[in-house]
Design a protein around this motif. Sequence first.
Motif, PDB file in Angstrom:
ATOM      1  N   LEU A   1      40.028  49.668 -61.930  1.00 42.36           N
ATOM      2  CA  LEU A   1      40.099  48.666 -63.157  1.00 42.36           C
ATOM      3  C   LEU A   1      41.136  47.527 -63.029  1.00 42.36           C
ATOM      4  O   LEU A   1      41.040  46.486 -63.318  1.00 42.36           O
ATOM      5  CB  LEU A   1      40.096  49.448 -64.425  1.00 42.36           C
ATOM      6  CG  LEU A   1      40.275  48.783 -65.850  1.00 42.36           C
ATOM      7  CD1 LEU A   1      38.759  48.309 -66.154  1.00 42.36           C
ATOM      8  CD2 LEU A   1      40.559  49.722 -66.917  1.00 42.36           C
TER       9      LEU A   1
ATOM     10  N   TYR B   1      40.007  60.849 -63.153  1.00 44.55           N
ATOM     11  CA  TYR B   1      39.687  59.366 -63.686  1.00 44.55           C
ATOM     12  C   TYR B   1      40.588  58.475 -63.118  1.00 44.55           C
ATOM     13  O   TYR B   1      40.716  57.111 -63.517  1.00 44.55           O
ATOM     14  CB  TYR B   1      39.967  59.495 -65.146  1.00 44.55           C
ATOM     15  CG  TYR B   1      38.906  60.409 -65.794  1.00 44.55           C
ATOM     16  CD1 TYR B   1      37.528  59.940 -66.042  1.00 44.55           C
ATOM     17  CD2 TYR B   1      39.282  61.818 -65.942  1.00 44.55           C
ATOM     18  CE1 TYR B   1      36.574  61.024 -66.321  1.00 44.55           C
ATOM     19  CE2 TYR B   1      38.112  62.739 -66.517  1.00 44.55           C
ATOM     20  CZ  TYR B   1      36.756  62.223 -66.767  1.00 44.55           C
ATOM     21  OH  TYR B   1      36.087  63.046 -67.137  1.00 44.55           O
TER      22      TYR B   1
ATOM     23  N   THR C   1      39.356  55.454 -61.143  1.00 41.76           N
ATOM     24  CA  THR C   1      38.779  54.395 -62.224  1.00 41.76           C
ATOM     25  C   THR C   1      39.705  53.367 -62.565  1.00 41.76           C
ATOM     26  O   THR C   1      39.336  52.058 -62.815  1.00 41.76           O
ATOM     27  CB  THR C   1      38.328  54.957 -63.372  1.00 41.76           C
ATOM     28  OG1 THR C   1      37.014  55.777 -63.016  1.00 41.76           O
ATOM     29  CG2 THR C   1      37.678  54.058 -64.306  1.00 41.76           C
TER      30      THR C   1
ATOM     31  N   LEU D   1      32.752  51.446 -65.463  1.00 39.91           N
ATOM     32  CA  LEU D   1      33.006  52.245 -66.743  1.00 39.91           C
ATOM     33  C   LEU D   1      32.024  53.134 -67.148  1.00 39.91           C
ATOM     34  O   LEU D   1      32.195  54.161 -67.693  1.00 39.91           O
ATOM     35  CB  LEU D   1      32.986  51.034 -68.017  1.00 39.91           C
ATOM     36  CG  LEU D   1      34.334  50.124 -67.603  1.00 39.91           C
ATOM     37  CD1 LEU D   1      34.468  49.045 -68.803  1.00 39.91           C
ATOM     38  CD2 LEU D   1      35.586  50.737 -67.541  1.00 39.91           C
TER      39      LEU D   1
ATOM     40  N   ALA E   1      45.181  52.980 -68.845  1.00 40.22           N
ATOM     41  CA  ALA E   1      44.084  52.047 -69.024  1.00 40.22           C
ATOM     42  C   ALA E   1      44.517  50.654 -69.935  1.00 40.22           C
ATOM     43  O   ALA E   1      44.211  49.487 -69.288  1.00 40.22           O
ATOM     44  CB  ALA E   1      42.781  52.296 -69.504  1.00 40.22           C
TER      45      ALA E   1
ATOM     46  N   THR F   1      31.825  56.282 -64.757  1.00 40.20           N
ATOM     47  CA  THR F   1      33.045  57.110 -64.991  1.00 40.20           C
ATOM     48  C   THR F   1      32.534  58.185 -65.958  1.00 40.20           C
ATOM     49  O   THR F   1      32.985  59.325 -65.986  1.00 40.20           O
ATOM     50  CB  THR F   1      34.123  56.344 -65.729  1.00 40.20           C
ATOM     51  OG1 THR F   1      34.537  55.434 -64.616  1.00 40.20           O
ATOM     52  CG2 THR F   1      35.296  57.339 -65.779  1.00 40.20           C
TER      53      THR F   1
ATOM     54  N   PHE G   1      36.165  55.603 -71.040  1.00 34.46           N
ATOM     55  CA  PHE G   1      36.030  54.452 -70.348  1.00 34.46           C
ATOM     56  C   PHE G   1      34.531  53.766 -70.480  1.00 34.46           C
ATOM     57  O   PHE G   1      34.533  52.708 -70.384  1.00 34.46           O
ATOM     58  CB  PHE G   1      36.192  55.104 -68.997  1.00 34.46           C
ATOM     59  CG  PHE G   1      37.542  55.352 -68.522  1.00 34.46           C
ATOM     60  CD1 PHE G   1      38.555  54.514 -68.264  1.00 34.46           C
ATOM     61  CD2 PHE G   1      37.804  56.943 -68.649  1.00 34.46           C
ATOM     62  CE1 PHE G   1      39.852  55.018 -67.928  1.00 34.46           C
ATOM     63  CE2 PHE G   1      39.006  57.431 -68.197  1.00 34.46           C
ATOM     64  CZ  PHE G   1      40.071  56.296 -67.849  1.00 34.46           C
TER      65      PHE G   1
END
Length: 538
Positions: A228, A221, A224, A338, A187, A341, A368
Amino acid sequence: MTPAEPTLRTAAPLPAQQGDQRAPVYPLTETPESAWSHTGGRRRTWVSRAVLLAVLALQAALSLRLSNTAFQDEALYLTAGHAELDHLLHGAPAPRHYAGYFSGSPQLYPVLAALVDTRFGLHGARLLSLCFMLGATGLLYSFTRRLFNERTGLAAAALFAVLQSTVVMGYFATYDAPAVFLLALAAWIVVRTARAPAPAVLLAAPVMVLAVGVKYAAGLYLPTLVALALLTAWPGRGAKALLRPLLLVAATGVLVALGILGTDLLAGVQQTTTDRAHGTDAAALLLGRSAEWGGPMFLTAVGGAVSYARHGRLHESPTAWRLGGPGRRRRALLGLLLCGTALLAPAYQVHLGTVVSLFKHVGFGLLFAAPMAGIGLTRLVGAHFRHPQLGIALWTATVCLGISQADGRFANWPNSTGMVRTIASEVNDHGLYLSSTPEVPVYYLRDRTSHDRWRSVFGMDYTNPSGHWFTGDDAYRAAVRDGAFDVVVLDGFTNQRVDRVITASMRDNPHYRLLAHLGAAAPGEDRGHHRYRIWVKH
């Protein structure tokens, strides 16, 4: 006639005389409209770092105060790591087919943890997990700061650091801590490269694949992270930002395909994740536990997401609207992504009908959701710390819940010190043994015995000397009746139904005698219902 209204006039600068090289007197510098959120400053940087260091110190202290002997999962992974090391370094016979039923690659985290365990023991392996979780919290602060600002990053880190999941995983020698760290690192890379050329996002691909290799559930994940990558680049690049998620998906897919083709991990992924057997835990129980372990922080994140969607300004200057920011639609999508998630793990485990590992998986999603929870906390406090008591009350409640839940979690399995000491002289690498948690004695006595010599209380097949084959409860009854086991260790906790079957078979059995009936608690601890009963063969 009305008198003329006075007017304000700006005096024009006097023309410079020829040859006059004097600099203007009293030069004025441009004054920034927002000091905390949009300008640099050494003092602000050091204050933020000092607060973050305090948060990390508190997180470490909460994890290090936990204490118990090895949990069965810890013992299993460390034992597997030692077996893999012996196979790789010393040519020992290939270990059991751990890849067929482990929830992560046995060649990754178990080997690393076993290396640490060889030198520093269980405490060292748990400290390794603590380093991973501290790193995850630091990365959370960093990418939240880049998404929003320092204050939001500090609030997010302060909430995440005291959750039960974070505290327990920080002193738990399992796959979870490195998987969380790798997801946080991915991330961070995605957010950090938002303004860089599109190929820079490819740096996140190997980290994402490694996270899945360490723990297969981390794959939940990856969407996500892909989304992102799009949302963080869209404000500066517009439609060109679509190239980033496409590159990330392609690179991740290629690496995953190579990993599956080059190893035998696919069976483990199917058995422990995609095709996992469904349990019988009710949805109401799972939702209630999820709310208990992550509800306060999730509600804070939802409040932060709603507030952020309505009002994007995160700085304190009311006249700084000209600084601009992301549009309402992008803000709403980011908050939805977010916060949504955080619901993935509870939803998936409701689908599976099992509460096993839910307390850890809740923390994966809250990693997240934490940036939005940081916004929620800062909005609760208000500009210029207008209502600090509200933020302090929320954070204190989160700390108290995290401490009590983590303490209860580490008290949830028996202390095995007395049991291991009692059976140490009875165990060798030639007998056959039965235990509620065979992984624990195998880990502590691995210089005397191996996993293949032990049976568990979660299913067994047995063929008696006459050639009759038994399975399930009948297998336990027949094996005990024939005196097949040299030592039987039950804890009255792991599988109580099978414990009762075996205990009933022990009554008036001429092959066994009760060697010890131990209270499993260490001195000063109260684990009332955890009692080891140990039988040995005459």
